[in-house]
Design a protein around this motif. Structure first.
Motif, mmCIF file in Angstrom:
data_model
loop_
_atom_site.group_PDB
_atom_site.id
_atom_site.type_symbol
_atom_site.label_atom_id
_atom_site.label_comp_id
_atom_site.label_asym_id
_atom_site.label_seq_id
_atom_site.Cartn_x
_atom_site.Cartn_y
_atom_site.Cartn_z
ATOM 1 N N GLN A 1 9.243 -9.987 12.808
ATOM 2 C CA GLN A 1 8.090 -9.567 11.885
ATOM 3 C C GLN A 1 8.080 -8.015 11.694
ATOM 4 O O GLN A 1 7.650 -7.533 10.958
ATOM 5 C CB GLN A 1 6.872 -10.082 12.394
ATOM 6 N N ALA A 2 8.234 -7.254 12.769
ATOM 7 C CA ALA A 2 8.141 -6.087 12.899
ATOM 8 C C ALA A 2 9.190 -5.487 11.827
ATOM 9 O O ALA A 2 9.013 -4.611 11.079
ATOM 10 C CB ALA A 2 8.052 -5.411 13.975
ATOM 11 N N VAL A 3 10.303 -5.921 11.741
ATOM 12 C CA VAL A 3 11.522 -5.536 10.972
ATOM 13 C C VAL A 3 11.073 -5.931 9.584
ATOM 14 O O VAL A 3 11.435 -5.266 8.520
ATOM 15 C CB VAL A 3 12.872 -6.495 11.644
ATOM 16 N N LEU A 4 10.903 -7.329 9.562
ATOM 17 C CA LEU A 4 10.195 -7.640 8.092
ATOM 18 C C LEU A 4 9.053 -6.608 7.300
ATOM 19 O O LEU A 4 9.236 -6.543 6.266
ATOM 20 C CB LEU A 4 9.694 -9.049 8.163
ATOM 21 N N ASP A 5 8.227 -6.299 8.126
ATOM 22 C CA ASP A 5 7.064 -5.317 7.893
ATOM 23 C C ASP A 5 7.786 -3.953 7.389
ATOM 24 O O ASP A 5 7.393 -3.597 6.276
ATOM 25 C CB ASP A 5 6.012 -5.139 8.794
ATOM 26 N N ALA A 6 8.687 -3.661 8.088
ATOM 27 C CA ALA A 6 9.472 -2.299 7.649
ATOM 28 C C ALA A 6 10.293 -2.598 6.359
ATOM 29 O O ALA A 6 10.246 -1.640 5.277
ATOM 30 C CB ALA A 6 10.588 -1.869 8.565
ATOM 31 N N ALA A 7 10.816 -3.625 6.333
ATOM 32 C CA ALA A 7 11.640 -4.234 4.859
ATOM 33 C C ALA A 7 10.573 -4.264 3.718
ATOM 34 O O ALA A 7 10.946 -3.667 2.514
ATOM 35 C CB ALA A 7 12.421 -5.522 5.381
ATOM 36 N N GLY B 1 2.924 -8.734 8.314
ATOM 37 C CA GLY B 1 2.348 -9.141 9.690
ATOM 38 C C GLY B 1 1.290 -8.195 9.853
ATOM 39 O O GLY B 1 0.061 -8.868 10.428
ATOM 40 N N ALA B 2 1.345 -7.028 9.774
ATOM 41 C CA ALA B 2 0.352 -6.112 10.155
ATOM 42 C C ALA B 2 -0.942 -6.116 9.209
ATOM 43 O O ALA B 2 -0.682 -6.161 8.112
ATOM 44 C CB ALA B 2 0.919 -4.640 10.163
ATOM 45 N N GLU B 3 -2.058 -5.981 9.713
ATOM 46 C CA GLU B 3 -3.043 -6.192 8.978
ATOM 47 C C GLU B 3 -3.159 -4.960 8.007
ATOM 48 O O GLU B 3 -3.675 -5.107 6.706
ATOM 49 C CB GLU B 3 -4.380 -6.115 10.018
ATOM 50 N N GLU B 4 -2.940 -3.663 8.375
ATOM 51 C CA GLU B 4 -3.174 -2.570 7.692
ATOM 52 C C GLU B 4 -2.073 -2.707 6.332
ATOM 53 O O GLU B 4 -2.528 -2.413 5.174
ATOM 54 C CB GLU B 4 -2.799 -1.231 8.372
ATOM 55 N N LEU B 5 -0.880 -3.421 6.520
ATOM 56 C CA LEU B 5 0.025 -3.809 5.579
ATOM 57 C C LEU B 5 -0.582 -4.582 4.535
ATOM 58 O O LEU B 5 -0.639 -4.536 3.349
ATOM 59 C CB LEU B 5 1.409 -4.140 6.088
#
Ligand code: FE
Ligand code: FE
Length: 207
Positions: free
Chosen positions: A95-101, A37-41
Motif C-alpha cells: 500500500q505505501a508503495v502504491l501510494d508513492a506510485a 491508502g493514506a487519508e491525506e492522499l
C-alpha cells in the motif's frame, strides 16, 4: 478537424485538448482516491476532483468568450498518463508503495497540465484576450498548488514508508492498529488506568 491557420485556431485546439483532458482526469480521480491508502492522499484527490470540476467550468467560459462551442478533442497525452497510472493500480502492490506510485502518476498529470495551461495562457495573451488568459492562469495556479501539495504529502511520510516497505502510508492508521493490538486481551475493568500508555511497549519495537 478544423483548420489551424492562425494562433486563434491553435488556442481553440489547445482548449479542446484541455477540455478532454480535464474530463478524463475527473473520471480517473475517484479511482485513484479509492486506490490510495493514506487519508491525506485520499483528501488531496477529493479536493482536486472538486477543483477539476471548476476547471472544466472555466474552460467552458473560455469557449464562450471566444464564441466557440465547448468541444473535446482526444488528449492522447493525458490518456497515456492515465493508462500508466491505471497499470500501476492493477499491480499487486504494497500500500505505501502504491501510494508513492499514485503520487508520481498524479504529478505527471499535473506537469502535463501546467505545460498545457501555460502555453494556452500565453497564446491567449498574445491574442489580446485577457479574460481568457486570466481564466487559464487561475487554473494554472491551481495545478501548480496541487503539484506542490503532492510533493509535501510524499515527503511527509509516504516516501519513507514506501522505502521501508510498510503496508500502509497512513501513520494514524498504523498507530491505531498498534493500539488495538496492545489493548487486545485486556479485560474491560473499572480500574482507571490511562489507556494505552505503558501497554504499547510490545508494539514499539526498535528499528
Ligand atoms: Fe486540471
Ligand atoms: Fe490537475
Amino acid at each position: 478537424m478544423p483548420a489551424m491557420d492562425d494562433l486563434r485556431d491553435l488556442l481553440i485546439h489547445e482548449l479542446q485538448d484541455l477540455y478532454d483532458a480535464e474530463h478524463r482526469i475527473a473520471k480517473a480521480l475517484p479511482k485513484m482516491r479509492k486506490a490510495a491508502g493514506a487519508e491525506e492522499l485520499k483528501d488531496a484527490f477529493d479536493s482536486h476532483l472538486q477543483e477539476t470540476q471548476g476547471q472544466i467550468g472555466r474552460l467552458e467560459q473560455c469557449f464562450d468568450l471566444l464564441g466557440e462551442e465547448a468541444k473535446r478533442k482526444k488528449c492522447h497525452g493525458i490518456l497515456g498518463l492515465i493508462e500508466e497510472g491505471q497499470e500501476e493500480m492493477e499491480e499487486d502492490a504494497n500500500q505505501a508503495v502504491l501510494d508513492a506510485a499514485l503520487i508520481g502518476a498524479a504529478q505527471k498529470v499535473e506537469h502535463y497540465e501546467i505545460g498545457s495551461y501555460g502555453t494556452a495562457r500565453t497564446h491567449a495573451q498574445l491574442l489580446g484576450n485577457d479574460q481568457v488568459a486570466a481564466l487559464l492562469q487561475e487554473t494554472l495556479d491551481e495545478e501548480a498548488a496541487t503539484d506542490k501539495k503532492l510533493t509535501a504529502i510524499a515527503q511527509a511520510g509516504i516516501n519513507e514508508a514506501a522505502a521501508r516497505g510498510e503496508d500502509g502510508g497512513n501513520s494514524d492508521q498504523r498507530t491505531s492498529t498498534r493500539w488495538a493490538a496492545a489493548s487486545r486481551g485486556g479485560s474491560p475493568s473499572r480500574r482507571t488506568s490511562s489507556p494505552g500508555r505503558g501497554s504499547t511497549k510490545k508494539g514499539a519495537k526498535k528499528k
